[in-house]
Design an enzyme around this catalytic site. Structure first.
Site, mmCIF file in Angstrom:
data_model
loop_
_atom_site.group_PDB
_atom_site.id
_atom_site.type_symbol
_atom_site.label_atom_id
_atom_site.label_comp_id
_atom_site.label_asym_id
_atom_site.label_seq_id
_atom_site.Cartn_x
_atom_site.Cartn_y
_atom_site.Cartn_z
ATOM 1 N N PHE A 148 6.467 5.141 -19.495
ATOM 2 C CA PHE A 148 7.398 5.617 -20.535
ATOM 3 C C PHE A 148 8.718 6.105 -19.959
ATOM 4 O O PHE A 148 9.436 6.877 -20.582
ATOM 5 C CB PHE A 148 6.748 6.673 -21.443
ATOM 6 C CG PHE A 148 6.212 6.049 -22.703
ATOM 7 C CD1 PHE A 148 5.203 5.094 -22.637
ATOM 8 C CD2 PHE A 148 6.735 6.369 -23.950
ATOM 9 C CE1 PHE A 148 4.741 4.480 -23.781
ATOM 10 C CE2 PHE A 148 6.273 5.752 -25.102
ATOM 11 C CZ PHE A 148 5.278 4.812 -25.013
ATOM 12 N N ARG A 165 -1.794 1.728 -30.223
ATOM 13 C CA ARG A 165 -0.484 1.129 -29.934
ATOM 14 C C ARG A 165 -0.496 -0.283 -30.492
ATOM 15 O O ARG A 165 -1.428 -1.041 -30.200
ATOM 16 C CB ARG A 165 -0.258 1.051 -28.415
ATOM 17 C CG ARG A 165 -0.257 2.391 -27.704
ATOM 18 C CD ARG A 165 -0.541 2.204 -26.217
ATOM 19 N NE ARG A 165 -1.855 1.593 -25.995
ATOM 20 C CZ ARG A 165 -2.267 1.071 -24.832
ATOM 21 N NH1 ARG A 165 -1.471 1.090 -23.784
ATOM 22 N NH2 ARG A 165 -3.470 0.535 -24.710
ATOM 23 N N GLU A 166 0.498 -0.644 -31.280
ATOM 24 C CA GLU A 166 0.570 -2.033 -31.739
ATOM 25 C C GLU A 166 0.657 -2.925 -30.507
ATOM 26 O O GLU A 166 1.303 -2.588 -29.528
ATOM 27 C CB GLU A 166 1.784 -2.231 -32.659
ATOM 28 C CG GLU A 166 1.540 -1.630 -34.030
ATOM 29 C CD GLU A 166 2.748 -1.703 -34.953
ATOM 30 O OE1 GLU A 166 3.614 -2.555 -34.767
ATOM 31 O OE2 GLU A 166 2.806 -0.858 -35.872
ATOM 32 N N GLY A 169 16.568 1.650 -21.520
ATOM 33 C CA GLY A 169 16.995 0.456 -22.251
ATOM 34 C C GLY A 169 17.591 0.832 -23.591
ATOM 35 O O GLY A 169 18.247 1.878 -23.703
ATOM 36 N N ASP A 200 -6.672 -2.474 -50.423
ATOM 37 C CA ASP A 200 -5.215 -2.335 -50.394
ATOM 38 C C ASP A 200 -4.675 -2.726 -51.767
ATOM 39 O O ASP A 200 -5.313 -3.475 -52.507
ATOM 40 C CB ASP A 200 -4.610 -3.236 -49.306
ATOM 41 C CG ASP A 200 -3.219 -2.784 -48.864
ATOM 42 O OD1 ASP A 200 -3.099 -2.280 -47.725
ATOM 43 O OD2 ASP A 200 -2.261 -2.929 -49.654
ATOM 44 N N CYS A 248 6.714 3.984 -36.349
ATOM 45 C CA CYS A 248 6.137 5.321 -36.116
ATOM 46 C C CYS A 248 7.086 6.324 -35.472
ATOM 47 O O CYS A 248 7.509 7.266 -36.128
ATOM 48 C CB CYS A 248 4.851 5.199 -35.302
ATOM 49 S SG CYS A 248 3.523 4.411 -36.228
#
Ligand code: NAD
Length: 436
Positions: free
Chosen positions: A251, A149-150, A255, A30, A262
């Site tokens: 899903f 998915r985080e 809310g 990085d 993303c």
């Protein structure tokens, strides 16, 4: 196998550590020295459950190292590209500066037969453009989009629900697909679907999956808007339609909508790319999904203002959550933080808490007050606003207990995660999203 991972952010750091944990010899690269220093010590530079464990294991075993020196990629058989593709400043398209820079820096270190595997989310057509530059070195480019998915990134990387490889036509492509199968051997051995396709399809699989998920969330939030006009309850509606296996309940959480690093930028980049292709009409609905999503943040603010009798000026508002979703410290385009900032702009004394995201939130919005302790945040508040559905707020916060801390009795449930009846029974004015 020797593997390099270029770009060690939310995607790349997890990918590097996960590849080491399944037995590869990995170097993570990085340009951010601070990130590399932390990772080299086996420390995760961000919150991701399970990451510290595999980082420590990898660095201690000697199979996992990190550096800012791109020449360390030389000798690896597979080079993953996981650098960022943010929204362009002043536009909706993806900014490919980092992808281009990563490829340029890698080119001098590639050998005949190497595989360059793009994991970043890119506009369709990107891989075909990059492929020529890569193939001039004798290496082969594949596009291997990432669906992690985080919050579940480690598990999703080691045990994904599918693997997609976009490869060029012919023997080079076939060989590249075989090498990727070898890289992901444990998942492949388990029978994980491994889809080998062309570049354009692989790129589109990723953006269309995100477009679908964004649409599903915005659909239920559109129903929430209708529910608000009719007195219906969108959470009951979601349960009822979710029993239909063709629809499914996942899903359909109504809310304050989606955010993060993303979905928002990916659907915008997709729409921008479709325009360039002369097919803007085909996914014009994504603009509408985006607009519905953004309106829900306005609605949450409106509920707080109305709940406090028409103005939040000078009132203390306790905001529970800053991360864009629980189990993450990511505040990129966080709807939670956006609601907090808007309330602050209206003159409220906003105090924000979050189990993991306070440091990131403070860096982005230093004008807000942050308190680590939940109960301290709630103390003397005129209104309580739940915006990230961490268990600490959703499940482990009894209204009777909160009543002993706060000044007012107004709660706005931006995630429809609280038990409305229990809060009302405890004397609170409860406001949900799309609920009476
Ligand atoms: P991030 O900002 O956390 O990480 C990107 C990293 O790339 C940073 O650490 C940055 O310093 C580094 N970088 C930039 N230029 C570089 C260069 N030339 N050489 C080496 N490193 C460089 O972003 P992220 O969330 O990890 O996302 C990366 C990509 O993966 C994006 O395209 C994103 O859309 C995609 N993606 C992310 C997720 C996710 O949940 N975060 C999931 C799927 C796909």
């Amino acid at each position: 196998m020797r593997v390099s991972v270029i770009g060690c952010g939310y995607l790349g750091a997890v990918h590097a550590a996960a590849m080491a944990s399944i037995g590869h010899e990995v170097v993570g690269i990085d340009v951010d020295q601070r990130k590399i220093d932390a990772l080299s010590k086996g420390e995760a530079p961000f919150f991701e459950p399970g990451l510290p464990e595999i980082l420590t294991e990898g660095t201690q075993s000697g199979r996992l190292s990190f550096t800012t020196d791109i020449s360390a990629a030389a000798g690896a058989a597979v080079h993953f590209i996981g650098v960022g593709t943010p929204q362009q400043a002043g536009g909706y398209a993806a900014d490919l500066t980092y992808v281009n820079a990563a490829i340029d820096s890698l080119l001098p270190h590639l050998r005949e037969g190497d595989i360059v595997a793009g994991k970043s989310t890119v506009p369709v057509g990107t891989a075909a453009e990059l492929a020529t530059r890569v193939s001039e070195t004798g290496a082969t480019l594949v596009w291997n989009p990432e669906f992690l998915r985080e919050g579940w990134a480690v598990q999703d990387t080691i045990d994904p629900d599918r693997l997609v490889a976009g490869v060029p036509e012919g023997p080079d492509g076939e060989r590249a697909a075989d090498i990727l199968r070898e890289v992901y051997a444990p998942a492949v051995a388990k029978g994980t679907p491994f889809i080998v396709t062309d570049y354009a399809t692989a790129e589109l699989v990723k953006v269309s999956a995100n477009a679908f998920l964004a649409t599903k969330i915005s659909f239920i939030n559109a129903m929430a808007e209708i529910a608000e006009a009719t007195g219906a309850d969108v959470t009951e509606l979601a349960d009822a339609i979710g029993y239909d296996a063709r629809i499914g309940r996942k899903f359909l959480g109504s809310g304050i909508g989606f955010g993060g690093g993303c979905l928002p930028k990916d659907i915008r980049a997709f729409a921008a790319r479709a325009e360039e292709l002369g097919r803007g009409e085909s996914i014009k609905f994504l603009h509408e999904m985006d607009a519905i999503n953004m309106r829900r943040r306005d609605r949450a603010v409106e509920l707080v203002v109305n709940g406090l009798g028409g103005s939040v000026f000078g009132k203390k508002v306790a905001v529970l959550g800053a991360a864009f979703k629980p189990h993450s410290d990511d505040v990129r385009d966080s709807p939670a933080l956006d609601v907090a900032v808007r309330l602050n702009g209206l003159g409220a004394n906003v105090v924000v808490t979050d189990p993991q995201a306070i440091d990131n939130a403070r860096r982005l919005h230093p004008q807000l007050t942050y308190v680590a302790d939940r109960d301290e945040t709630l103390r003397d508040a005129d209104a309580v606003v739940l915006v990230t559905e961490w268990d600490e707020y959703r499940r482990e916060m009894a209204p009777e207990h909160v009543s002993t801390l706060t000044h007012g009795r107004v709660v706005v449930d931006g995630r429809n995660g609280l038990d409305a009846a229990a809060w009302r029974a405890a004397g609170w004015s409860y406001y949900g999203m799309g609920r009476p």
